[in-house]
Design an enzyme around this catalytic site. Structure first.
Site, PDB file in Angstrom:
ATOM      1  N   ARG A 187       0.799  -1.224   0.000  1.00 49.36           N
ATOM      2  CA  ARG A 187       0.000   0.000   0.000  1.00 49.36           C
ATOM      3  C   ARG A 187       0.837   1.283   0.000  1.00 49.36           C
ATOM      4  O   ARG A 187       0.521   2.210  -0.743  1.00 49.36           O
ATOM      5  CB  ARG A 187      -0.999  -0.007   1.168  1.00 49.36           C
ATOM      6  CG  ARG A 187      -1.978  -1.182   1.105  1.00 49.36           C
ATOM      7  CD  ARG A 187      -3.050  -1.131   2.195  1.00 49.36           C
ATOM      8  NE  ARG A 187      -3.934   0.001   2.014  1.00 49.36           N
ATOM      9  CZ  ARG A 187      -3.867   1.136   2.689  1.00 49.36           C
ATOM     10  NH1 ARG A 187      -2.978   1.273   3.661  1.00 49.36           N
ATOM     11  NH2 ARG A 187      -4.676   2.117   2.419  1.00 49.36           N
TER      12      ARG A 187
ATOM     13  N   CYS B 260      14.967  -3.986  -4.535  1.00 50.19           N
ATOM     14  CA  CYS B 260      15.689  -3.087  -5.444  1.00 50.19           C
ATOM     15  C   CYS B 260      14.723  -2.206  -6.225  1.00 50.19           C
ATOM     16  O   CYS B 260      14.580  -2.335  -7.435  1.00 50.19           O
ATOM     17  CB  CYS B 260      16.569  -3.911  -6.384  1.00 50.19           C
ATOM     18  SG  CYS B 260      17.740  -4.903  -5.458  1.00 50.19           S
TER      19      CYS B 260
END
Ligand SMILES: *Cc1c(COP(=O)(O)O)cnc(C)c1O
Length: 414
Positions: free
Chosen positions: A312, A342
């Site tokens: 979220r 990453c």
């Protein structure tokens, strides 16, 4: 989160210290409070006590079997949006006769499975879907119960929370087109018109758009009745907001009184499809600080949970309160709390004042809704385990995924 409290400086959910769970089950870890889940459901049941109703929990908010099973035993119905969610509801002991099926893209297989199971209603979102459903039901020698999901076109200017919902024309049918569609549905041989549905958006903090939508839907129901199309239920959807930060969410009792006044003397059963408001504040995500990385402009707290566990914040810059599980007395520093993935977007909280050291535990609060159900395996990260706390009892309701379970089903090419 009401069942969260400190005892001797240590954060507990119900009667269980969160640090103990981290030791036993490792992190990241989703932890839910049974009492909080039941209290949230009971708040709806109490608010609607004077109105014949069915609460259909929106499964996509959190589809873990133990949670579905808990709601099933409380008498809930379910709002599903896929065949997978239907399978989960059935596996969890949910009653198919209390299931409504929403969604704009129901496949032939999903329609078949739902007709086979004998669900309460298909919430139809287009004329093409209606024709397909009629054909499939005919093939199977069945009659499909249908309602239309209408878009009640509530004024977006006064209610900015739902303005994005209005611009999306993907969902529902225009309320102006509904009478013609109901006439079409009534004329098709393998369909039975049973209800009407709307769902105007999510995390609504203000009740007035819901009231406006209810007015418009009820007016349409009366128009249809005058034409001889009588409906058995009116489903006003979900969308009630919760407190993540400093919001003041709608008062369910007040909403219930309003609905009772509107439904007094009506023959149709009231239905609601709450998701977030039933589970959101019943769960948290427990994570451990791997590294503290001080910087000139910013300090980072790098934790072992990431956007794949709780999407979220990355997805819509959502705010989750972050608290240290064990209190320290040292002055706090300002951190961006980030995961190891990453992606620059892999943050869980920005500019949070925390007094923490490497190895400490953090709890991301209000993570019960759209947390685990949106989790992915990005960066080959196994999804977290889930725990349900019941007073002092600890139940592992979902095991942590393993590398083997992630790779199962893959094949090399020679
Ligand atoms: C997502 C959804 C809900 C639940 O919304 P919440 O904001 O979680 O209450 C209800 N109905 C439909 C059709 C949905 O798509």
């Amino acid at each position: 989160m009401n069942t969260l409290h400190r005892l001797d400086g240590q954060l507990h959910l119900e009667d269980v210290a969160l640090s103990r769970l981290a030791e036993q089950f490792d992190t990241p870890l989703y932890v839910y409070s049974r009492q909080a889940l039941e209290t949230a459901y009971q708040a709806y049941a109490d608010a609607l006590a004077d109105t014949p109703h069915l609460i259909c929990y929106a499964v996509k908010a959190n589809s873990s079997l133990a949670i579905l099973n808990l709601f099933a035993r409380l008498g809930a119905g379910f709002d599903i949006v896929s065949g997978g969610e239907l399978a989960r509801v059935l596996a969890a002991g949910g009653n198919p006769a209390k299931v409504v099926f929403s969604g704009v893209g129901k496949t032939v297989q999903e329609m078949r499975a739902a007709l086979e199971a004998g669900i309460l209603c298909f919430n139809v979102e287009s004329a093409s879907e209606l024709q397909r459903l009629n054909r499939i039901a005919g093939d199977m020698g069945k009659t499909a119960p249908v309602s239309f999901r209408v878009n009640p076109d509530v004024d977006p200017k006064t209610h900015p929370y739902i303005s994005t919902g209005l611009k999306e024309n993907k969902f529902g049918v225009a309320i102006a087109d509904a009478p013609a569609l109901y006439r079409l549905a009534a004329s098709l041989p393998h369909l039975q018109v049973t209800g009407i549905d709307c769902h105007i958006g999510s995390q609504l903090i203000d009740l007035s758009p819901l009231s406006d939508a209810a007015d418009r839907v009820l007016a349409l129901v009366d128009t249809l009745a005058a034409e001889g199309i009588a409906l058995h239920h009116i489903d006003l959807g979900g969308g009630i907001g919760i407190r993540y930060h400093d919001e003041t969410p709608p008062d369910l009792a007040a909403y219930g009184r309003e609905l009772a006044a509107r439904f007094k003397g009506r023959s149709e059963k009231l239905m609601l499809e709450p998701g977030r408001s039933l589970v959101g504040n019943a769960g948290l995500l427990l994570t451990r600080v791997e590294y503290l990385k001080p910087g000139e402009d910013k300090n980072f707290a790098i934790v072992d949970a990431a956007m794949n566990d709780l999407m979220r914040p990355a997805l819509y810059e959502a705010y989750h309160e972050i608290v240290a599980v064990d209190q320290r007395n040292a002055p706090s520093l300002r951190y961006d709390v980030v995961g190891p993935i990453c992606e620059t977007g892999d943050f869980l909280g920005v500019a949070r004042d925390l007094s923490i050291e490497e190895g400490d535990l953090l709890a991301l609060l209000s993570a019960g809704a759209y947390g685990m159900s949106m989790a992915s395996n990005y960066n080959s990260r196994p999804r977290a385990a889930e725990i349900l706390i019941d007073k002092n009892e600890i139940h592992l309701i979902r095991e942590r995924e393993t590398q083997a379970s992630l790779m199962a089903g893959e094949r090399l090419v020679y």
